[in-house]
Design a protein around this motif. Sequence first.
Motif, PDB file in Angstrom:
ATOM      1  N   ARG A  46       0.826  -1.220   0.000  1.00 19.84           N
ATOM      2  CA  ARG A  46       0.000   0.000   0.000  1.00 19.84           C
ATOM      3  C   ARG A  46       0.856   1.264   0.000  1.00 19.84           C
ATOM      4  O   ARG A  46       0.334   2.366   0.016  1.00 19.84           O
ATOM      5  CB  ARG A  46      -0.924   0.018   1.210  1.00 19.84           C
ATOM      6  N   GLN A  47       2.159   1.081   0.016  1.00 18.07           N
ATOM      7  CA  GLN A  47       3.113   2.203   0.014  1.00 18.07           C
ATOM      8  C   GLN A  47       2.800   3.183   1.150  1.00 18.07           C
ATOM      9  O   GLN A  47       2.666   4.383   0.943  1.00 18.07           O
ATOM     10  CB  GLN A  47       3.117   2.907  -1.343  1.00 18.07           C
ATOM     11  N   VAL A  48       2.681   2.645   2.358  1.00 18.54           N
ATOM     12  CA  VAL A  48       2.386   3.477   3.516  1.00 18.54           C
ATOM     13  C   VAL A  48       3.675   3.914   4.199  1.00 18.54           C
ATOM     14  O   VAL A  48       4.736   3.339   3.991  1.00 18.54           O
ATOM     15  CB  VAL A  48       1.480   2.742   4.531  1.00 18.54           C
ATOM     16  N   SER A  49       3.566   4.932   5.024  1.00 17.07           N
ATOM     17  CA  SER A  49       4.689   5.445   5.799  1.00 17.07           C
ATOM     18  C   SER A  49       4.386   5.283   7.278  1.00 17.07           C
ATOM     19  O   SER A  49       3.252   5.492   7.711  1.00 17.07           O
ATOM     20  CB  SER A  49       4.908   6.934   5.515  1.00 17.07           C
ATOM     21  N   ILE A  50       5.411   4.923   8.036  1.00 16.17           N
ATOM     22  CA  ILE A  50       5.288   4.845   9.489  1.00 16.17           C
ATOM     23  C   ILE A  50       6.180   5.932  10.069  1.00 16.17           C
ATOM     24  O   ILE A  50       7.368   6.007   9.757  1.00 16.17           O
ATOM     25  CB  ILE A  50       5.703   3.463  10.015  1.00 16.17           C
ATOM     26  N   ILE A  51       5.590   6.773  10.907  1.00 16.62           N
ATOM     27  CA  ILE A  51       6.290   7.920  11.478  1.00 16.62           C
ATOM     28  C   ILE A  51       6.202   7.823  12.996  1.00 16.62           C
ATOM     29  O   ILE A  51       5.136   7.558  13.543  1.00 16.62           O
ATOM     30  CB  ILE A  51       5.636   9.239  11.010  1.00 16.62           C
ATOM     31  N   GLY A  52       7.308   8.019  13.675  1.00 15.74           N
ATOM     32  CA  GLY A  52       7.311   8.023  15.131  1.00 15.74           C
ATOM     33  C   GLY A  52       7.553   9.434  15.642  1.00 15.74           C
ATOM     34  O   GLY A  52       8.295  10.206  15.051  1.00 15.74           O
ATOM     35  N   SER A  53       6.899   9.775  16.736  1.00 15.30           N
ATOM     36  CA  SER A  53       7.063  11.102  17.297  1.00 15.30           C
ATOM     37  C   SER A  53       6.878  11.058  18.812  1.00 15.30           C
ATOM     38  O   SER A  53       6.243  10.158  19.341  1.00 15.30           O
ATOM     39  CB  SER A  53       6.041  12.066  16.689  1.00 15.30           C
ATOM     40  N   THR A  54       7.429  12.044  19.479  1.00 14.73           N
ATOM     41  CA  THR A  54       7.240  12.195  20.910  1.00 14.73           C
ATOM     42  C   THR A  54       6.545  13.520  21.173  1.00 14.73           C
ATOM     43  O   THR A  54       6.395  14.346  20.269  1.00 14.73           O
ATOM     44  CB  THR A  54       8.586  12.195  21.665  1.00 14.73           C
ATOM     45  N   MET A  55       6.163  13.726  22.423  1.00 13.23           N
ATOM     46  CA  MET A  55       5.465  14.954  22.795  1.00 13.23           C
ATOM     47  C   MET A  55       6.358  16.174  22.599  1.00 13.23           C
ATOM     48  O   MET A  55       5.911  17.221  22.189  1.00 13.23           O
ATOM     49  CB  MET A  55       5.024  14.880  24.250  1.00 13.23           C
ATOM     50  N   GLY A  56       7.604  16.063  22.934  1.00 10.55           N
ATOM     51  CA  GLY A  56       8.516  17.188  22.872  1.00 10.55           C
ATOM     52  C   GLY A  56       9.834  16.797  23.500  1.00 10.55           C
ATOM     53  O   GLY A  56      10.143  15.616  23.643  1.00 10.55           O
ATOM     54  N   SER A  57      10.581  17.773  23.893  1.00  6.96           N
ATOM     55  CA  SER A  57      11.872  17.502  24.523  1.00  6.96           C
ATOM     56  C   SER A  57      11.674  17.019  25.957  1.00  6.96           C
ATOM     57  O   SER A  57      10.587  17.149  26.537  1.00  6.96           O
ATOM     58  CB  SER A  57      12.717  18.782  24.540  1.00  6.96           C
ATOM     59  N   GLN A  58      12.726  16.501  26.553  1.00  3.19           N
ATOM     60  CA  GLN A  58      12.667  16.065  27.951  1.00  3.19           C
ATOM     61  C   GLN A  58      12.316  17.240  28.859  1.00  3.19           C
ATOM     62  O   GLN A  58      11.530  17.101  29.794  1.00  3.19           O
ATOM     63  CB  GLN A  58      14.001  15.443  28.374  1.00  3.19           C
ATOM     64  N   MET A  59      12.860  18.407  28.564  1.00  3.67           N
ATOM     65  CA  MET A  59      12.579  19.588  29.384  1.00  3.67           C
ATOM     66  C   MET A  59      11.099  19.969  29.298  1.00  3.67           C
ATOM     67  O   MET A  59      10.474  20.281  30.314  1.00  3.67           O
ATOM     68  CB  MET A  59      13.446  20.769  28.965  1.00  3.67           C
ATOM     69  N   GLU A  60      10.525  19.920  28.095  1.00  2.24           N
ATOM     70  CA  GLU A  60       9.103  20.234  27.943  1.00  2.24           C
ATOM     71  C   GLU A  60       8.238  19.229  28.703  1.00  2.24           C
ATOM     72  O   GLU A  60       7.255  19.599  29.337  1.00  2.24           O
ATOM     73  CB  GLU A  60       8.728  20.248  26.464  1.00  2.24           C
ATOM     74  N   PHE A  61       8.616  17.955  28.645  1.00  3.17           N
ATOM     75  CA  PHE A  61       7.894  16.921  29.380  1.00  3.17           C
ATOM     76  C   PHE A  61       7.925  17.208  30.882  1.00  3.17           C
ATOM     77  O   PHE A  61       6.902  17.144  31.558  1.00  3.17           O
ATOM     78  CB  PHE A  61       8.497  15.544  29.088  1.00  3.17           C
ATOM     79  N   GLU A  62       9.098  17.533  31.394  1.00  5.14           N
ATOM     80  CA  GLU A  62       9.232  17.826  32.826  1.00  5.14           C
ATOM     81  C   GLU A  62       8.421  19.055  33.220  1.00  5.14           C
ATOM     82  O   GLU A  62       7.801  19.078  34.285  1.00  5.14           O
ATOM     83  CB  GLU A  62      10.705  17.986  33.186  1.00  5.14           C
ATOM     84  N   ASP A  63       8.398  20.075  32.361  1.00  3.72           N
ATOM     85  CA  ASP A  63       7.596  21.277  32.635  1.00  3.72           C
ATOM     86  C   ASP A  63       6.111  20.932  32.735  1.00  3.72           C
ATOM     87  O   ASP A  63       5.419  21.382  33.649  1.00  3.72           O
ATOM     88  CB  ASP A  63       7.799  22.334  31.541  1.00  3.72           C
ATOM     89  N   VAL A  64       5.623  20.144  31.795  1.00  2.13           N
ATOM     90  CA  VAL A  64       4.215  19.753  31.801  1.00  2.13           C
ATOM     91  C   VAL A  64       3.897  18.912  33.029  1.00  2.13           C
ATOM     92  O   VAL A  64       2.868  19.109  33.684  1.00  2.13           O
ATOM     93  CB  VAL A  64       3.852  18.995  30.499  1.00  2.13           C
TER      94      VAL A  64
END
Length: 92
Positions: A46-64
């Motif tokens: 099907r010629q699909v793409s798989i993309i991985g992502s995170t919420m943000g940087s470690q610092m942004e995660f800690e802030d949230v």
Amino acid sequence: MVVDNVGAATWEASLRTLKRGGRLLTVGSTTGYRTGPTPINIIFGRQVSIIGSTMGSQMEFEDVMRLIFAANWPCLSTAHRRRGAPGAGTNV
């Protein structure tokens, strides 16, 4: 596009949902990282793409997380339909 934050439990179903040229964005693994055999024929057939992502940087995660644990985060006062989304931020 399919956005999957569940992981192992929905991995194959998420792949099978994609149409030709579709994209699977994986952003989490609540039910685990091990998906078992991946039907790779769907990926190339099907010629699909798989993309991985995170919420943000470690610092942004800690802030949230600090805001969450302090119970000090903004809340929406009303619900909005998709077409009203551009103005939704004014109710925070």
